[in-house]
Design a protein around this motif. Structure first.
Motif, PDB file in Angstrom:
ATOM      1  N   TYR A 168      53.902  97.398  46.677  1.00  0.00           N
ATOM      2  CA  TYR A 168      52.639  97.039  46.707  1.00  0.00           C
ATOM      3  C   TYR A 168      52.946  95.939  48.015  1.00  0.00           C
ATOM      4  O   TYR A 168      52.444  95.958  49.027  1.00  0.00           O
ATOM      5  N   PHE A 169      53.166  94.205  48.022  1.00  0.00           N
ATOM      6  CA  PHE A 169      53.956  94.203  48.212  1.00  0.00           C
ATOM      7  C   PHE A 169      55.134  93.406  49.144  1.00  0.00           C
ATOM      8  O   PHE A 169      55.663  92.308  49.031  1.00  0.00           O
ATOM      9  N   ARG A 170      56.244  94.645  49.233  1.00  0.00           N
ATOM     10  CA  ARG A 170      57.424  94.396  49.757  1.00  0.00           C
ATOM     11  C   ARG A 170      57.563  93.135  50.388  1.00  0.00           C
ATOM     12  O   ARG A 170      58.755  93.101  50.562  1.00  0.00           O
ATOM     13  N   VAL A 171      56.425  93.648  51.930  1.00  0.00           N
ATOM     14  CA  VAL A 171      56.863  92.918  53.016  1.00  0.00           C
ATOM     15  C   VAL A 171      56.531  91.562  52.897  1.00  0.00           C
ATOM     16  O   VAL A 171      57.018  90.216  53.154  1.00  0.00           O
ATOM     17  N   ILE A 180      61.229  85.439  50.475  1.00  0.00           N
ATOM     18  CA  ILE A 180      62.752  85.409  50.473  1.00  0.00           C
ATOM     19  C   ILE A 180      63.000  84.811  52.390  1.00  0.00           C
ATOM     20  O   ILE A 180      64.325  84.022  52.507  1.00  0.00           O
ATOM     21  N   THR A 181      62.756  85.453  53.083  1.00  0.00           N
ATOM     22  CA  THR A 181      62.640  85.023  54.827  1.00  0.00           C
ATOM     23  C   THR A 181      62.958  83.330  54.924  1.00  0.00           C
ATOM     24  O   THR A 181      63.674  82.842  55.639  1.00  0.00           O
ATOM     25  N   GLY A 182      61.381  83.260  54.295  1.00  0.00           N
ATOM     26  CA  GLY A 182      61.044  81.809  54.276  1.00  0.00           C
ATOM     27  C   GLY A 182      61.918  80.392  53.560  1.00  0.00           C
ATOM     28  O   GLY A 182      62.578  79.666  54.374  1.00  0.00           O
ATOM     29  N   VAL A 183      62.442  81.065  52.347  1.00  0.00           N
ATOM     30  CA  VAL A 183      62.975  79.967  51.601  1.00  0.00           C
ATOM     31  C   VAL A 183      64.732  80.147  52.709  1.00  0.00           C
ATOM     32  O   VAL A 183      64.997  79.077  51.805  1.00  0.00           O
ATOM     33  N   LEU A 184      65.004  81.308  52.638  1.00  0.00           N
ATOM     34  CA  LEU A 184      66.296  81.079  53.265  1.00  0.00           C
ATOM     35  C   LEU A 184      66.476  79.396  54.634  1.00  0.00           C
ATOM     36  O   LEU A 184      66.956  79.334  55.270  1.00  0.00           O
ATOM     37  N   ALA A 185      64.761  79.679  55.465  1.00  0.00           N
ATOM     38  CA  ALA A 185      65.126  79.491  56.624  1.00  0.00           C
ATOM     39  C   ALA A 185      65.136  77.689  55.928  1.00  0.00           C
ATOM     40  O   ALA A 185      65.404  76.489  56.471  1.00  0.00           O
ATOM     41  N   VAL A 186      63.797  77.810  55.165  1.00  0.00           N
ATOM     42  CA  VAL A 186      63.732  76.173  54.374  1.00  0.00           C
ATOM     43  C   VAL A 186      65.249  75.647  54.351  1.00  0.00           C
ATOM     44  O   VAL A 186      65.069  74.927  53.931  1.00  0.00           O
ATOM     45  N   SER A 187      65.462  76.384  53.309  1.00  0.00           N
ATOM     46  CA  SER A 187      67.003  75.929  52.769  1.00  0.00           C
ATOM     47  C   SER A 187      67.930  75.715  54.270  1.00  0.00           C
ATOM     48  O   SER A 187      69.084  74.703  54.050  1.00  0.00           O
ATOM     49  N   LEU A 188      68.208  76.361  55.282  1.00  0.00           N
ATOM     50  CA  LEU A 188      68.978  76.280  56.387  1.00  0.00           C
ATOM     51  C   LEU A 188      68.517  75.012  56.874  1.00  0.00           C
ATOM     52  O   LEU A 188      69.329  74.086  57.223  1.00  0.00           O
ATOM     53  N   LEU A 189      66.851  74.948  57.244  1.00  0.00           N
ATOM     54  CA  LEU A 189      66.767  73.291  57.976  1.00  0.00           C
ATOM     55  C   LEU A 189      67.335  72.211  57.255  1.00  0.00           C
ATOM     56  O   LEU A 189      66.903  71.642  57.945  1.00  0.00           O
ATOM     57  N   LEU A 211      73.509  79.666  51.377  1.00  0.00           N
ATOM     58  CA  LEU A 211      72.803  81.284  51.321  1.00  0.00           C
ATOM     59  C   LEU A 211      72.381  81.813  50.130  1.00  0.00           C
ATOM     60  O   LEU A 211      71.887  82.580  49.692  1.00  0.00           O
ATOM     61  N   VAL A 212      74.030  81.597  49.811  1.00  0.00           N
ATOM     62  CA  VAL A 212      73.349  82.649  48.480  1.00  0.00           C
ATOM     63  C   VAL A 212      72.661  81.516  47.696  1.00  0.00           C
ATOM     64  O   VAL A 212      71.505  82.233  46.274  1.00  0.00           O
ATOM     65  N   VAL A 226      67.252  81.869  44.999  1.00  0.00           N
ATOM     66  CA  VAL A 226      65.616  80.839  44.401  1.00  0.00           C
ATOM     67  C   VAL A 226      64.318  82.040  44.985  1.00  0.00           C
ATOM     68  O   VAL A 226      63.696  82.584  44.543  1.00  0.00           O
ATOM     69  N   GLY A 227      64.595  82.631  46.035  1.00  0.00           N
ATOM     70  CA  GLY A 227      63.642  83.423  46.470  1.00  0.00           C
ATOM     71  C   GLY A 227      62.980  84.839  45.840  1.00  0.00           C
ATOM     72  O   GLY A 227      62.237  84.614  45.087  1.00  0.00           O
ATOM     73  N   VAL A 228      64.408  85.186  44.788  1.00  0.00           N
ATOM     74  CA  VAL A 228      64.418  86.813  44.475  1.00  0.00           C
ATOM     75  C   VAL A 228      63.807  85.191  42.746  1.00  0.00           C
ATOM     76  O   VAL A 228      63.164  86.864  42.334  1.00  0.00           O
ATOM     77  N   ALA A 229      63.934  84.921  42.855  1.00  0.00           N
ATOM     78  CA  ALA A 229      63.213  84.019  41.465  1.00  0.00           C
ATOM     79  C   ALA A 229      61.974  84.415  41.505  1.00  0.00           C
ATOM     80  O   ALA A 229      60.943  84.286  40.576  1.00  0.00           O
ATOM     81  N   ILE A 230      61.593  83.674  42.883  1.00  0.00           N
ATOM     82  CA  ILE A 230      60.062  84.098  43.149  1.00  0.00           C
ATOM     83  C   ILE A 230      59.389  84.724  43.487  1.00  0.00           C
ATOM     84  O   ILE A 230      58.072  85.072  42.339  1.00  0.00           O
ATOM     85  N   VAL A 231      60.232  86.088  43.684  1.00  0.00           N
ATOM     86  CA  VAL A 231      59.387  86.875  43.310  1.00  0.00           C
ATOM     87  C   VAL A 231      59.161  87.973  42.565  1.00  0.00           C
ATOM     88  O   VAL A 231      58.448  88.432  42.095  1.00  0.00           O
ATOM     89  N   CYS A 232      60.092  87.654  41.439  1.00  0.00           N
ATOM     90  CA  CYS A 232      61.016  88.036  40.012  1.00  0.00           C
ATOM     91  C   CYS A 232      59.677  87.685  39.333  1.00  0.00           C
ATOM     92  O   CYS A 232      58.755  88.690  38.481  1.00  0.00           O
ATOM     93  N   ALA A 233      58.699  86.190  39.270  1.00  0.00           N
ATOM     94  CA  ALA A 233      58.069  85.449  38.823  1.00  0.00           C
ATOM     95  C   ALA A 233      57.020  86.027  39.363  1.00  0.00           C
ATOM     96  O   ALA A 233      55.618  86.066  38.484  1.00  0.00           O
ATOM     97  N   HIS A 234      56.843  86.366  40.361  1.00  0.00           N
ATOM     98  CA  HIS A 234      55.073  86.771  40.764  1.00  0.00           C
ATOM     99  C   HIS A 234      55.248  88.445  40.294  1.00  0.00           C
ATOM    100  O   HIS A 234      53.796  88.969  40.111  1.00  0.00           O
ATOM    101  N   GLY A 235      56.197  88.975  40.690  1.00  0.00           N
ATOM    102  CA  GLY A 235      55.339  90.370  40.535  1.00  0.00           C
ATOM    103  C   GLY A 235      55.605  90.453  39.012  1.00  0.00           C
ATOM    104  O   GLY A 235      54.912  91.200  38.421  1.00  0.00           O
ATOM    105  N   ALA A 236      55.981  89.637  37.920  1.00  0.00           N
ATOM    106  CA  ALA A 236      56.423  90.088  36.144  1.00  0.00           C
ATOM    107  C   ALA A 236      54.667  89.543  35.975  1.00  0.00           C
ATOM    108  O   ALA A 236      53.618  89.830  35.346  1.00  0.00           O
ATOM    109  N   LEU A 237      54.316  87.896  36.778  1.00  0.00           N
ATOM    110  CA  LEU A 237      53.179  87.289  36.085  1.00  0.00           C
ATOM    111  C   LEU A 237      51.676  88.479  36.276  1.00  0.00           C
ATOM    112  O   LEU A 237      50.910  88.072  36.524  1.00  0.00           O
ATOM    113  N   ARG A 238      51.901  89.257  37.802  1.00  0.00           N
ATOM    114  CA  ARG A 238      50.893  89.049  38.773  1.00  0.00           C
ATOM    115  C   ARG A 238      50.655  90.966  38.278  1.00  0.00           C
ATOM    116  O   ARG A 238      51.553  91.922  37.764  1.00  0.00           O
ATOM    117  N   ALA A 239      49.162  91.254  37.275  1.00  0.00           N
ATOM    118  CA  ALA A 239      48.946  92.137  37.126  1.00  0.00           C
ATOM    119  C   ALA A 239      48.951  92.804  38.052  1.00  0.00           C
ATOM    120  O   ALA A 239      47.364  92.644  38.889  1.00  0.00           O
TER     121      ALA A 239
END
Length: 217
Positions: free
Chosen positions: A79-82, A88-97, A160-161, A166-179
């Motif tokens: 449902y929230f893939r985009v 994840i893209t935002g986390v990568l951008a912040v990390s590079l900045l 990058l890794v 971090v981005g995948v961990a945020i996504v997995c945590a949100h996906g697991a906690l949101r009903a």
């Protein structure tokens, strides 16, 4: 005879026209590439879900088991893939900045790939460095080796890794906690958001690869 004389016809040189055509053919692939990226990103972001729905605190609850958490992650990603890809893209951008060396190094590597290989035309002269000419195959080999060195032998790869994890961990945590019970899921819905979000790789490739292949033929 003076009345019958016609003005002399001056010869027209095609050099300027050829130069203009050459410049236009050089600019068109780059313009098409970045225009395709811009349009595809806008199209992908237009299919994202509302952010308040993503952050609805009333929908968060602790999963009762690992199996339930896995099912939640799968449904929420559908449902929230985009939105997740944007996070994840935002986390990568912040990390590079926050790592200017990695940002500058990646930008230089990307510019090298674009202007030394992808945007080169069949009419372009061979790359010359210190009086030595390099073929397209040698240029490609140099770019591949440079990419390996930059990603694996510098801090760029770890940045990058780490950001991706971090981005995948945020996504997995949100996906697991949101009903996901309140979400209107369509199991038959194709993965259009993901494909549209990244389709500029395949959409722009034919435009750029045609002159590149011609140059290598």
């Amino acid at each position: 005879m003076a009345g019958n004389s016609s003005p002399a016809i001056l010869p027209i040189s095609n050099s300027q026209t050829a130069n203009a055509d050459g410049q236009q053919s050089t600019i068109n692939p780059a313009r098409a590439f970045f225009s395709g990226i811009s349009e595809t990103v806008r199209s992908g972001l237009s299919s994202r879900r509302p952010w308040p729905e993503l952050l609805d605190r009333s929908a968060f609850s602790k999963p009762e088991s690992l199996a339930e958490a896995t099912v939640r992650i799968r449904k929420n990603y559908t449902y929230f893939r985009v939105n997740y890809l944007t996070v994840i893209t935002g986390v990568l951008a912040v990390s590079l900045l926050t790592n200017p060396f990695s940002l500058i190094t990646l930008a230089g590597l990307l510019a090298a790939w674009l202007f030394l290989y992808l945007f080169r035309q069949s009419s372009d002269p061979p790359l010359t460095v210190f009086g030595r000419q390099f073929s397209d195959r040698e240029t490609l080999l140099f770019l591949i080796l440079s990419s390996v060195v930059v990603i694996f032998l510098t801090s760029v790869g770890s940045v990058l890794v780490s950001a991706l994890m971090v981005g995948v961990a945020i996504v997995c945590a949100h996906g697991a906690l949101r009903a996901p019970e309140d979400l209107f899921l369509d199991e038959q819905e194709p993965q259009g958001g993901v494909s549209n979000f990244f389709s500029f790789f395949t959409a722009a490739a034919p435009i750029i690869s045609q002159p590149a292949v011609a140059a290598r033929g």
